[in-house]
Design an enzyme around this catalytic site. Structure first.
Site, PDB file in Angstrom:
ATOM      1  N   ASP A   1       2.315   3.071   2.019  1.00  0.00           N
ATOM      2  CA  ASP A   1       3.319   2.391   2.854  1.00  0.00           C
ATOM      3  C   ASP A   1       3.769   3.245   4.047  1.00  0.00           C
ATOM      4  O   ASP A   1       4.365   2.725   4.983  1.00  0.00           O
ATOM      5  CB  ASP A   1       4.554   2.039   2.025  1.00  0.00           C
TER       6      ASP A   1
ATOM      7  N   MET B   1       0.682  -5.178   1.959  1.00  0.00           N
ATOM      8  CA  MET B   1       1.703  -4.399   1.264  1.00  0.00           C
ATOM      9  C   MET B   1       2.709  -3.817   2.260  1.00  0.00           C
ATOM     10  O   MET B   1       2.472  -3.810   3.468  1.00  0.00           O
ATOM     11  CB  MET B   1       1.067  -3.317   0.403  1.00  0.00           C
TER      12      MET B   1
ATOM     13  N   ARG C   1       6.620  -2.517   0.970  1.00  0.00           N
ATOM     14  CA  ARG C   1       7.764  -2.920   0.141  1.00  0.00           C
ATOM     15  C   ARG C   1       9.065  -2.885   0.947  1.00  0.00           C
ATOM     16  O   ARG C   1       9.795  -3.868   1.003  1.00  0.00           O
ATOM     17  CB  ARG C   1       7.817  -1.954  -1.043  1.00  0.00           C
TER      18      ARG C   1
ATOM     19  N   GLY D   1       5.260   9.505  -4.273  1.00  0.00           N
ATOM     20  CA  GLY D   1       6.076   8.854  -3.250  1.00  0.00           C
ATOM     21  C   GLY D   1       7.551   9.134  -3.502  1.00  0.00           C
ATOM     22  O   GLY D   1       7.900  10.087  -4.219  1.00  0.00           O
TER      23      GLY D   1
ATOM     24  N   ARG E   1      -7.764 -22.984  12.589  1.00  0.00           N
ATOM     25  CA  ARG E   1      -6.669 -22.896  11.620  1.00  0.00           C
ATOM     26  C   ARG E   1      -5.732 -21.740  11.944  1.00  0.00           C
ATOM     27  O   ARG E   1      -6.095 -20.825  12.688  1.00  0.00           O
ATOM     28  CB  ARG E   1      -7.231 -22.618  10.222  1.00  0.00           C
TER      29      ARG E   1
ATOM     30  N   GLY F   1       9.876   7.763  -5.346  1.00  0.00           N
ATOM     31  CA  GLY F   1      10.333   7.776  -6.737  1.00  0.00           C
ATOM     32  C   GLY F   1       9.929   9.060  -7.445  1.00  0.00           C
ATOM     33  O   GLY F   1      10.757   9.751  -8.051  1.00  0.00           O
TER      34      GLY F   1
ATOM     35  N   HIS G   1      -4.180  -5.342  -3.810  1.00  0.00           N
ATOM     36  CA  HIS G   1      -4.605  -3.985  -4.155  1.00  0.00           C
ATOM     37  C   HIS G   1      -5.919  -3.564  -3.505  1.00  0.00           C
ATOM     38  O   HIS G   1      -6.334  -2.410  -3.658  1.00  0.00           O
ATOM     39  CB  HIS G   1      -4.670  -3.840  -5.679  1.00  0.00           C
TER      40      HIS G   1
HETATM   41  O1  F6P Z   1       4.549   1.662  -2.832  1.00  0.00           O
HETATM   42  C1  F6P Z   1       3.222   1.357  -2.671  1.00  0.00           C
HETATM   43  C2  F6P Z   1       2.939  -0.059  -3.092  1.00  0.00           C
HETATM   44  O2  F6P Z   1       1.599  -0.298  -2.792  1.00  0.00           O
HETATM   45  C3  F6P Z   1       3.856  -1.109  -2.458  1.00  0.00           C
HETATM   46  O3  F6P Z   1       3.448  -1.449  -1.171  1.00  0.00           O
HETATM   47  C4  F6P Z   1       3.757  -2.221  -3.454  1.00  0.00           C
HETATM   48  O4  F6P Z   1       4.899  -3.055  -3.431  1.00  0.00           O
HETATM   49  C5  F6P Z   1       3.665  -1.506  -4.748  1.00  0.00           C
HETATM   50  O5  F6P Z   1       3.106  -0.243  -4.485  1.00  0.00           O
HETATM   51  C6  F6P Z   1       2.855  -2.253  -5.783  1.00  0.00           C
HETATM   52  O6  F6P Z   1       2.841  -1.544  -6.965  1.00  0.00           O
HETATM   53  P1  F6P Z   1       2.088  -2.093  -8.271  1.00  0.00           P
HETATM   54  O7  F6P Z   1       0.636  -1.846  -8.072  1.00  0.00           O
HETATM   55  O8  F6P Z   1       2.647  -1.280  -9.377  1.00  0.00           O
HETATM   56  O9  F6P Z   1       2.414  -3.533  -8.387  1.00  0.00           O
END
Ligand code: F6P
Length: 357
Positions: free
Chosen positions: A138, A180, A182, A113, A173, A115, A280
């Site tokens: 994402d 996810m 970020r 990604g 409800r 990074g 996850h």
């Molecule tokens: O960047 C992908 C991602 O799934 C984000 O949506 C999420 O914030 C992050 O990775 C979570 O990473 P980790 O599994 O290291 O907590």
């Protein structure tokens, strides 16, 4: 020719399809492929790697995760905290380069990604023969219309919403599903639309919880006694993100906004409101057919770029074609949802509330 491949950053459904594509296309050319374990870390001497043959990649298309392992922490993490860029120290770069040279690797395919591709770009500038392949559930990478893994993540959200829908309506409800996302709300937006959510809260659109509560009350008055809210983990509350330091290092860990939203909605509307975090489950499991195809095509294009000596480029998906762009084009900014774009307009047109009006 001998080429290397590594996965770096969070795992993502479809990574094994990329490996399959790379090994298949390279084998057809009579090339050897070396897979490095746990991202760039596998490059550090003495090197943690294995030769990958067709036999190693047989049957992996359906597997989630990655057969090579990955990490979003360690010596090569380029982004720490909220988007800060940290360069990999030259001493680490030089040590890793020795492994590359000793193994006589002519091209290194980095599947990652923003990074990991930022690290890849740094290494390319240092003279490494880097080829990038975009990866993130994402779907927030610039310069590619889609990344593999996104469709699988959205499919999990839709499955989650389908399940929540029946229990929400049985109990009258409000159910809040935190997903996810970020920096970008693609998963929440696509998942929310396809799963029939009534409210979608994303980082790109500032929301007012009072307006969400008003919307739920209006639905109640209209005879809709249950509602589904999807909230991206990166959606901002008035006092900021719900996050905590990551005690294992790496980026700040998001999570918890769903519970905050649920509590406030319950207080403001008097309706029983429950929160559920998909977490996850969105990242694991078998990739969808679309993500397998994308991963395979990305892998094949990466080998093509290697054969052309076209380094410093990232595979990119544009208008139904797989092509390539300079890596730098992909890592300078995040690709966010356009709050005035066609998809948000379509969501508004079918009555989805974003908490802003
Ligand atoms: O960047 C992908 C991602 O799934 C984000 O949506 C999420 O914030 C992050 O990775 C979570 O990473 P980790 O599994 O290291 O907590």
């Amino acid at each position: 020719m001998r080429i290397g491949i590594l996965n770096s950053g969070g795992d993502c459904p479809g990574l094994n399809a990329v490996i399959h594509g790379v090994v298949g296309a390279a084998s057809e050319k009579g090339w050897e492929v070396i897979g490095f374990r746990d991202g760039f870390e596998g490059l550090l001497p003495p090197g943690d790697f294995k030769f990958l043959t067709r036999a190693d990649t047989s049957g992996i298309l359906k597997l989630g995760g990655t057969i090579l392992g990955t990490t979003n922490k360690g010596n090569f993490a380029a982004k720490i905290g909220a988007g800060d860029v940290a360069k990999v120290p030259q001493e680490i770069v030089d040590r890793a380069k020795k492994t590359l040279d000793q193994l006589e690797i002519g091209a290194l395919i980095v599947v990652g990604g923003d990074g990991s591709l930022t690290t890849g770009h740094q290494l390319f500038q240092d003279g490494w023969p880097i080829i990038g392949v975009p990866k993130t559930i994402d779907n927030d990478l610039e310069a590619t219309a889609m990344t593999f893994g996104f469709d699988s993540a959205v499919t999990s959200v839709v499955d989650g919403l389908d399940r929540l829908h029946t229990t929400a309506s049985s109990h009258k409800r409000v159910m809040v599903l935190e997903v996810m996302g970020r920096h970008a709300g693609w998963i929440a937006l696509w998942g929310g639309m396809a799963g029939g959510a009534n409210v979608v809260l994303i980082p790109e659109i500032d929301f007012d919880i009072q307006k969400v509560a008003e919307f739920i009350r209006l639905r109640e008055a209209q005879g809709h006694h249950s509602s589904l809210i999807v909230v991206a983990e990166g959606a901002k509350l008035p006092d900021g993100l719900v996050a905590r330091e990551n005690e294992h290092g790496g980026e700040v860990r998001l999570g918890g906004v769903g519970a905050v939203v649920a509590n406030q909605i319950q207080e403001m509307t008097g309706k029983e409101t429950r929160a559920c975090t998909l977490g996850h489950l969105q990242r694991g499991g078998a990739p969808t057919a679309l993500d397998r195809i994308l991963g395979l095509r990305f892998g094949v294009m990466a080998v093509k770029l290697a054969s052309e000596g076209n380094f410093g480029r990232m595979v990119s998906y544009q208008s139904y074609h797989v092509d390539s762009v300079p890596i730098i084009d992909a890592v300078q900014k995040i690709r966010c949802v356009d709050p005035t774009g066609e998809v948000v307009d379509a969501a508004r047109a079918i009555g989805i509330c974003f908490g802003d009006c």
